[in-house]
Scaffold this motif. Structure first.
Motif, PDB file in Angstrom:
ATOM      1  N   GLU A   1       0.220  -5.238  -6.814  1.00 48.05           N
ATOM      2  CA  GLU A   1      -0.535  -4.561  -5.757  1.00 48.05           C
ATOM      3  C   GLU A   1       0.222  -4.668  -4.441  1.00 48.05           C
ATOM      4  OE1 GLU A   1      -3.262  -2.865  -6.166  1.00 48.05           O
ATOM      5  OE2 GLU A   1      -4.195  -3.594  -8.016  1.00 48.05           O
ATOM      6  N   GLY A   2      -0.210  -3.867  -3.479  1.00 50.37           N
ATOM      7  CA  GLY A   2       0.395  -3.885  -2.155  1.00 50.37           C
ATOM      8  C   GLY A   2       0.383  -2.479  -1.590  1.00 50.37           C
ATOM      9  N   ILE A   3       0.588  -2.371  -0.291  1.00 52.77           N
ATOM     10  CA  ILE A   3       0.581  -1.054   0.354  1.00 52.77           C
ATOM     11  C   ILE A   3       1.771  -0.226  -0.129  1.00 52.77           C
ATOM     12  CG2 ILE A   3      -0.658  -1.893   2.409  1.00 52.77           C
ATOM     13  CD1 ILE A   3       2.016  -1.798   3.934  1.00 52.77           C
ATOM     14  N   ASP A   4       1.719   1.048   0.130  1.00 50.45           N
ATOM     15  CA  ASP A   4       2.789   1.957  -0.273  1.00 50.45           C
ATOM     16  C   ASP A   4       4.121   1.492   0.327  1.00 50.45           C
ATOM     17  OD1 ASP A   4       0.112   3.334   0.030  1.00 50.45           O
ATOM     18  OD2 ASP A   4       1.184   4.859  -1.095  1.00 50.45           O
ATOM     19  N   GLY A   5       5.106   1.355  -0.532  1.00 53.81           N
ATOM     20  CA  GLY A   5       6.427   0.959  -0.072  1.00 53.81           C
ATOM     21  C   GLY A   5       6.653  -0.543  -0.042  1.00 53.81           C
ATOM     22  N   ALA A   6       5.695  -1.313  -0.558  1.00 58.10           N
ATOM     23  CA  ALA A   6       5.813  -2.780  -0.528  1.00 58.10           C
ATOM     24  C   ALA A   6       6.830  -3.301  -1.535  1.00 58.10           C
ATOM     25  CB  ALA A   6       4.444  -3.422  -0.785  1.00 58.10           C
ATOM     26  N   GLY A   7       7.121  -2.483  -2.573  1.00 54.70           N
ATOM     27  CA  GLY A   7       8.094  -2.913  -3.586  1.00 54.70           C
ATOM     28  C   GLY A   7       7.506  -3.123  -4.977  1.00 54.70           C
ATOM     29  N   LYS A   8       6.286  -2.645  -5.193  1.00 55.11           N
ATOM     30  CA  LYS A   8       5.623  -2.844  -6.487  1.00 55.11           C
ATOM     31  C   LYS A   8       6.450  -2.320  -7.664  1.00 55.11           C
ATOM     32  CE  LYS A   8       2.151  -0.383  -5.123  1.00 55.11           C
ATOM     33  NZ  LYS A   8       2.642  -0.179  -3.747  1.00 55.11           N
TER      34      LYS A   8
ATOM     35  N   GLU B   1       4.930  -1.375   9.200  1.00 52.96           N
ATOM     36  CA  GLU B   1       6.108  -0.674   9.752  1.00 52.96           C
ATOM     37  C   GLU B   1       7.295  -0.742   8.804  1.00 52.96           C
ATOM     38  OE1 GLU B   1       6.912   1.186  12.001  1.00 52.96           O
ATOM     39  OE2 GLU B   1       5.298   1.128  13.480  1.00 52.96           O
ATOM     40  N   GLN B   2       7.475  -1.947   8.261  1.00 53.38           N
ATOM     41  CA  GLN B   2       8.628  -2.163   7.380  1.00 53.38           C
ATOM     42  C   GLN B   2       8.467  -1.359   6.077  1.00 53.38           C
ATOM     43  OE1 GLN B   2       9.339  -6.316   6.661  1.00 53.38           O
ATOM     44  NE2 GLN B   2      11.281  -5.953   5.598  1.00 53.38           N
ATOM     45  N   ALA B   3       7.239  -1.338   5.544  1.00 53.97           N
ATOM     46  CA  ALA B   3       6.983  -0.560   4.322  1.00 53.97           C
ATOM     47  C   ALA B   3       7.230   0.921   4.590  1.00 53.97           C
ATOM     48  CB  ALA B   3       5.548  -0.785   3.855  1.00 53.97           C
ATOM     49  N   ARG B   4       6.758   1.379   5.746  1.00 56.80           N
ATOM     50  CA  ARG B   4       6.911   2.790   6.081  1.00 56.80           C
ATOM     51  C   ARG B   4       8.390   3.178   6.182  1.00 56.80           C
ATOM     52  NH1 ARG B   4       3.671   7.018   8.358  1.00 56.80           N
ATOM     53  NH2 ARG B   4       1.928   5.664   7.875  1.00 56.80           N
ATOM     54  N   SER B   5       9.184   2.318   6.786  1.00 55.74           N
ATOM     55  CA  SER B   5      10.591   2.704   6.932  1.00 55.74           C
ATOM     56  C   SER B   5      11.322   2.634   5.593  1.00 55.74           C
ATOM     57  CB  SER B   5      11.285   1.890   8.020  1.00 55.74           C
ATOM     58  OG  SER B   5      11.341   0.551   7.661  1.00 55.74           O
ATOM     59  N   ARG B   6      10.887   1.739   4.695  1.00 57.59           N
ATOM     60  CA  ARG B   6      11.486   1.751   3.347  1.00 57.59           C
ATOM     61  C   ARG B   6      11.150   3.048   2.623  1.00 57.59           C
ATOM     62  NH1 ARG B   6      10.290  -4.234   0.799  1.00 57.59           N
ATOM     63  NH2 ARG B   6      11.674  -5.417   2.169  1.00 57.59           N
ATOM     64  N   LEU B   7       9.896   3.482   2.761  1.00 50.94           N
ATOM     65  CA  LEU B   7       9.455   4.694   2.060  1.00 50.94           C
ATOM     66  C   LEU B   7      10.094   5.944   2.635  1.00 50.94           C
ATOM     67  CD1 LEU B   7       5.663   4.689   1.231  1.00 50.94           C
ATOM     68  CD2 LEU B   7       7.622   4.572  -0.326  1.00 50.94           C
ATOM     69  N   ALA B   8      10.214   5.969   3.963  1.00 44.90           N
ATOM     70  CA  ALA B   8      10.773   7.154   4.624  1.00 44.90           C
ATOM     71  C   ALA B   8      12.147   7.464   4.062  1.00 44.90           C
ATOM     72  CB  ALA B   8      10.838   6.929   6.122  1.00 44.90           C
ATOM     73  N   ALA B   9      12.868   6.386   3.719  1.00 44.27           N
ATOM     74  CA  ALA B   9      14.207   6.579   3.173  1.00 44.27           C
ATOM     75  C   ALA B   9      14.148   7.040   1.723  1.00 44.27           C
ATOM     76  CB  ALA B   9      14.980   5.261   3.268  1.00 44.27           C
ATOM     77  N   ALA B  10      12.992   6.843   1.056  1.00 42.34           N
ATOM     78  CA  ALA B  10      12.948   7.054  -0.390  1.00 42.34           C
ATOM     79  C   ALA B  10      12.421   8.431  -0.814  1.00 42.34           C
ATOM     80  CB  ALA B  10      12.130   5.948  -1.051  1.00 42.34           C
ATOM     81  N   ARG B  11      11.340   8.930  -0.169  1.00 40.22           N
ATOM     82  CA  ARG B  11      10.754  10.185  -0.684  1.00 40.22           C
ATOM     83  C   ARG B  11       9.738  10.790   0.272  1.00 40.22           C
ATOM     84  NH1 ARG B  11       8.207   6.270  -3.936  1.00 40.22           N
ATOM     85  NH2 ARG B  11       6.104   5.912  -3.156  1.00 40.22           N
ATOM     86  N   SER B  12       9.237  12.002  -0.078  1.00 39.79           N
ATOM     87  CA  SER B  12       8.247  12.651   0.781  1.00 39.79           C
ATOM     88  C   SER B  12       6.836  12.126   0.445  1.00 39.79           C
ATOM     89  CB  SER B  12       8.318  14.162   0.623  1.00 39.79           C
ATOM     90  OG  SER B  12       8.060  14.508  -0.714  1.00 39.79           O
TER      91      SER B  12
ATOM     92  N   ASP C   1       2.689  11.459  -0.225  1.00 43.61           N
ATOM     93  CA  ASP C   1       1.525  12.100  -0.814  1.00 43.61           C
ATOM     94  C   ASP C   1       0.337  11.965   0.141  1.00 43.61           C
ATOM     95  OD1 ASP C   1       0.277   9.585  -1.179  1.00 43.61           O
ATOM     96  OD2 ASP C   1       1.186   9.350  -3.160  1.00 43.61           O
ATOM     97  N   ARG C   2      -0.857  12.330  -0.327  1.00 48.17           N
ATOM     98  CA  ARG C   2      -2.037  12.354   0.545  1.00 48.17           C
ATOM     99  C   ARG C   2      -2.326  10.971   1.159  1.00 48.17           C
ATOM    100  NH1 ARG C   2      -7.834  12.554   0.096  1.00 48.17           N
ATOM    101  NH2 ARG C   2      -7.888  11.942  -2.082  1.00 48.17           N
ATOM    102  N   PHE C   3      -2.066   9.890   0.428  1.00 52.28           N
ATOM    103  CA  PHE C   3      -2.316   8.547   0.938  1.00 52.28           C
ATOM    104  C   PHE C   3      -1.223   8.114   1.904  1.00 52.28           C
ATOM    105  CE2 PHE C   3      -5.009   8.777  -2.695  1.00 52.28           C
ATOM    106  CZ  PHE C   3      -6.093   7.977  -2.380  1.00 52.28           C
ATOM    107  N   GLU C   4       0.007   8.448   1.530  1.00 45.50           N
ATOM    108  CA  GLU C   4       1.141   7.989   2.334  1.00 45.50           C
ATOM    109  C   GLU C   4       1.204   8.679   3.689  1.00 45.50           C
ATOM    110  OE1 GLU C   4       3.625   6.884  -1.701  1.00 45.50           O
ATOM    111  OE2 GLU C   4       4.222   8.628  -0.527  1.00 45.50           O
ATOM    112  N   ARG C   5       0.462   9.789   3.841  1.00 51.18           N
ATOM    113  CA  ARG C   5       0.437  10.466   5.136  1.00 51.18           C
ATOM    114  C   ARG C   5      -0.552   9.832   6.108  1.00 51.18           C
ATOM    115  NH1 ARG C   5       1.176  15.148   1.894  1.00 51.18           N
ATOM    116  NH2 ARG C   5      -1.058  15.556   1.885  1.00 51.18           N
ATOM    117  N   GLU C   6      -1.355   8.874   5.623  1.00 46.89           N
ATOM    118  CA  GLU C   6      -2.298   8.177   6.508  1.00 46.89           C
ATOM    119  C   GLU C   6      -1.522   7.420   7.590  1.00 46.89           C
ATOM    120  OE1 GLU C   6      -5.592   8.003   6.465  1.00 46.89           O
ATOM    121  OE2 GLU C   6      -6.213   8.761   4.498  1.00 46.89           O
ATOM    122  N   GLY C   7      -2.202   7.172   8.710  1.00 51.92           N
ATOM    123  CA  GLY C   7      -1.533   6.504   9.821  1.00 51.92           C
ATOM    124  C   GLY C   7      -1.406   4.997   9.625  1.00 51.92           C
TER     125      GLY C   7
END
Ligand SMILES: Nc1ncnc2c1ncn2[C@@H]1O[C@H](COP(=O)(O)OP(=O)(O)OP(=O)(O)O)[C@@H](O)[C@H]1O
Ligand SMILES: [Mg+2]
Length: 209
Positions: free
Chosen positions: A12-19, A140-151, A153-159
């Motif tokens: 478990e973990g937020i989007d981009g945490a490394g699951k 912030e750190q999860a977001r920047s990892r994800l930004a580098a990885a892909r576009s 979805d509906r959840f990942e667009r949350e603030g």
């Protein structure tokens, strides 16, 4: 090997945490030890579940509808995939499970804890993971990892505030069930995290690993 008890492990973990990164690594470790293994994910895990996943990730809907779909997909996954696999002696690794509903629909979107607990009991009875690895990371750190990885979805667009609430809800749930959860500082490098996961698995499941 078949006399040993198979385990159900969730990440478990937020989007981009490394699951997904670490689930893949753990699967390889367990396979190398000779375990038969099933790797799955939620929402999803069955043909119907994957169709429901498409809906909840991309269609706009009421949050209680979303919650009910998540648990409906979970019921299908549990009854038709997870329980039969465990009964057959396969270890099951799953990318997200009910804790994600408490974190996202509960913490993130404000669905009442009571409702989630009722659904959890209805769908799962007494069943739950033997171990949950919670990858905890600053948003912030999860977001920047994800930004580098892909576009997104509906959840990942949350603030960011949304993900702060999700992260907090995960941590609260881990604190309430410390025997089941291991909270992993996922801001570290991959090798340090793998070392911790390996230690936890050996500590908890020897002689079955
Ligand atoms: N400890 C780490 N250090 C640096 N980069 C990492 C680390 N863990 C994962 N990454 C990278 O961060 C990105 C997100 O990781 P990953 O896809 O495993 O996260 P996730 O939790 O599965 O995300 P999602 O919930 O969106 O599926 C990937 O590009 C991955 O390679
Ligand atoms: Mg993932």
């Amino acid at each position: 090997m078949s006399a040993r008890r198979a385990r159900f492990i969730t990440v478990e973990g937020i989007d981009g945490a490394g699951k997904s990164t670490h689930l893949e690594w753990l699967a390889a470790q367990l396979r190398a030890l000779g375990h038969s293994l099933l790797v799955s994910r939620e929402p999803g895990g069955t043909e119907l579940g994957e169709r429901l996943r498409e809906l909840v990730l991309h269609a706009d809907m009421d949050v209680e509808t979303e919650t009910l779909i998540m648990f409906a997909a979970r019921r299908e996954h549990m009854a038709r995939v997870i329980l039969p696999a465990l009964a057959a002696g396969q270890w099951v690794l799953c990318d997200r499970f009910s804790d994600a509903s408490f974190a996202y629909q509960g913490g993130g979107k404000g669905v009442a804890h009571d409702k989630l607990s009722t659904l959890e009991r209805w769908v799962q009875g007494d069943f739950g993971p033997d171990l949950t690895l919670l990858f905890d990371i600053p948003t912030e750190q999860a977001r920047s990892r994800l930004a580098a990885a892909r576009s997104p979805d509906r959840f990942e667009r949350e603030g960011q505030a949304f993900f702060e609430r999700v992260r907090d809800a995960y941590l609260k749930r881990a604190a309430a069930q410390p025997e089941r959860f291991v909270v992993i500082d996922a801001s570290r490098g991959i090798e340090a995290i793998q070392e911790q996961i390996g230690d936890e698995i050996r500590q908890r499941f020897t002689p079955d690993v």
